[in-house]
Design an enzyme around this catalytic site. Sequence first.
Site, short mmCIF file in Angstrom:
data_model
loop_
_atom_site.label_atom_id
_atom_site.label_comp_id
_atom_site.label_asym_id
_atom_site.label_seq_id
_atom_site.Cartn_x
_atom_site.Cartn_y
_atom_site.Cartn_z
N THR A 179 -58.01 38.07 37.31
CA THR A 179 -57.88 39.20 36.41
C THR A 179 -59.25 39.84 36.45
O THR A 179 -60.23 39.16 36.72
CB THR A 179 -57.55 38.66 35.00
OG1 THR A 179 -56.18 38.28 34.96
CG2 THR A 179 -57.83 39.66 33.90
N ARG A 207 -42.89 39.26 32.94
CA ARG A 207 -43.91 38.45 32.25
C ARG A 207 -45.08 39.33 31.81
O ARG A 207 -45.67 40.05 32.59
CB ARG A 207 -44.41 37.35 33.16
CG ARG A 207 -45.47 36.42 32.53
CD ARG A 207 -46.89 36.78 32.95
NE ARG A 207 -47.86 35.77 32.52
CZ ARG A 207 -49.16 35.84 32.77
NH1 ARG A 207 -49.66 36.85 33.43
NH2 ARG A 207 -49.98 34.90 32.34
N VAL A 208 -45.40 39.25 30.52
CA VAL A 208 -46.59 39.91 29.98
C VAL A 208 -47.61 38.82 29.71
O VAL A 208 -47.30 37.83 29.03
CB VAL A 208 -46.27 40.68 28.69
CG1 VAL A 208 -47.52 41.30 28.09
CG2 VAL A 208 -45.21 41.75 28.95
N GLY A 209 -48.79 38.96 30.25
CA GLY A 209 -49.84 37.97 30.05
C GLY A 209 -50.75 38.33 28.89
O GLY A 209 -50.40 39.15 28.03
N GLY A 231 -57.86 33.72 33.06
CA GLY A 231 -57.46 32.32 33.17
C GLY A 231 -55.99 32.15 32.86
O GLY A 231 -55.19 33.07 33.11
N GLY A 233 -53.25 32.67 31.09
CA GLY A 233 -52.99 33.67 30.05
C GLY A 233 -52.15 33.18 28.89
O GLY A 233 -52.39 33.54 27.73
#
Lengths: 316, 316
Positions: A179, A207-209, A231, A233
Amino acid sequence: MSKALSAAPVLLIHGGAGAIARGEASAEREAAIRKDLRRSLEEGWAVLIEGGSALDAVERAVRVMEDSPCFNAGHGAALTSEGTIEHDAAIMNGRDRAAGAVSGTTRIRNPVSAARAVMELTPHVHLTGAGAEQFARQEGLPLAPPWYFFTPERLAALERVQAAKKRRTTATERDRHGTVGAVARDRAGGLAAATSTGGYANKMPGRVGDSPIIGAGTFADNRTVAFSGTGHGEIFMRLVLGHRLSCRIELEGLDLAEASRRVLDDLGAFGGTGGFIAVDHRGEIALPFNTPGMYRGIAREGHIAVAIFGDETLST
Amino acid sequence: MSKALSAAPVLLIHGGAGAIARGEASAEREAAIRKDLRRSLEEGWAVLIEGGSALDAVERAVRVMEDSPCFNAGHGAALTSEGTIEHDAAIMNGRDRAAGAVSGTTRIRNPVSAARAVMELTPHVHLTGAGAEQFARQEGLPLAPPWYFFTPERLAALERVQAAKKRRTTATERDRHGTVGAVARDRAGGLAAATSTGGYANKMPGRVGDSPIIGAGTFADNRTVAFSGTGHGEIFMRLVLGHRLSCRIELEGLDLAEASRRVLDDLGAFGGTGGFIAVDHRGEIALPFNTPGMYRGIAREGHIAVAIFGDETLST
């Protein structure tokens, strides 16, 4: 010089944390990564040195990494289990705690700038999916065709992860994390944070991190700290890690160094791996991680430095 | 009775906060709202009294309100500016801080149960949009056609808000707020929280509010508190309000009553309106709001009560 312009500006960036071993990447790739980290710092620093805002600086620094194929954001983002790319990003201004985020976008060239547009041009904090793209289109933000975001390296990473899954082994850290983010303090003492990501290889579609979640992967408050994480998430989300760092300073009364140690301990105690970058209201900095390496860099007066491995330092 | 089963169970619910004036709703509608709040409490309480988990209780209580046309969640959710419905929901288990959320779903009948499925059946915390629906379909969760979720009341609300916008006046609070949620403590002392919403009338398509954001509208940690919020979601997100309540208890050392007062002050200081429900690790409860009313209720041993207006009490 007025008091309002008396703060020493500083910019920190990260380009992902993970099991980054010496010699794993080719010398050419490592050089390319270091070059683009440095370019991100130089462009963000140019904003700060000209008296620009921390907000402008973090957006600029993150855009450079989104445009680079070396990092898991924008061009070069990780692929979902279906081979698609879905971006998440957020930005936050410590001055008024204004915040903007986008998630699950597939066509927006620079998700961090879309996040900023959400913050400045809508009554909302977070737009997702088709609604976010419709908004970006209406505002004339640059879009790109899906192929623009793809790189052979990320396709190879997806294939490695999917093959490991079939063999019921675990994917390497290298293919799970990554990221980009930036935090800055400007001459007026203002703080800001921005984070952008493609998530991780083989994530489920939708998927939302933590990156677009205010308080989890991105947070800024002029009274405490600006934070950007990278890292695992899901652990960052459950621990609300960025806001936790802020609360350890504001409510527990710790300094940034001690607060950062404890928050990294919180992460480790939950089995979470990763790291973060942070700058506090006094200009103190922290770049802790519990992985072997983290792509990272710093720019401040007379000093620009980048590092990858855990045993490298950022001092001049 | 073992120590693990010695805690007094309690369930709190809310059905939205806002400018709820006496006589604004018809007597029939007010009676229907009170009846469905009571039914939500009764069903959630039945779980707790049978020794079930706080997690099961909050999911059950929220499902009843999602199925009711009286509340802005599931059937009867608010409409976006384009006349569509997009649901957000989250659930969190205080025992291990496991969490699940969905956002921007349009076909899932009970978003809170989809959030729980994300928590239990995926490595993720949050799925959005088409990815969330694809997952729900694969897992066999009940879906519903778009028309199922629509109610004439919400269409009228959208028309009021859009007409007010054209006249450049502000929409009434009534049409801006509304979300449902539950928090519970079970006999083993476990805490859980769940929140579900349609957002608010005339929101932009793709808008994600605070409800599905862990730490903002939904949070639970057995060491501190279970929290579910309702109100101006963007402010809840920027202040990370649920996690802030938890930190005021854990890191600042306040009791729930004082922590709740300060967090409601934090919300008001940012111009935010709304309220929340909370139960702490000792079984203390709080249901503060800075709006004229909040749909709310409590179930504990020998006592079920509901209230709407600010001057009503929940005592027996």
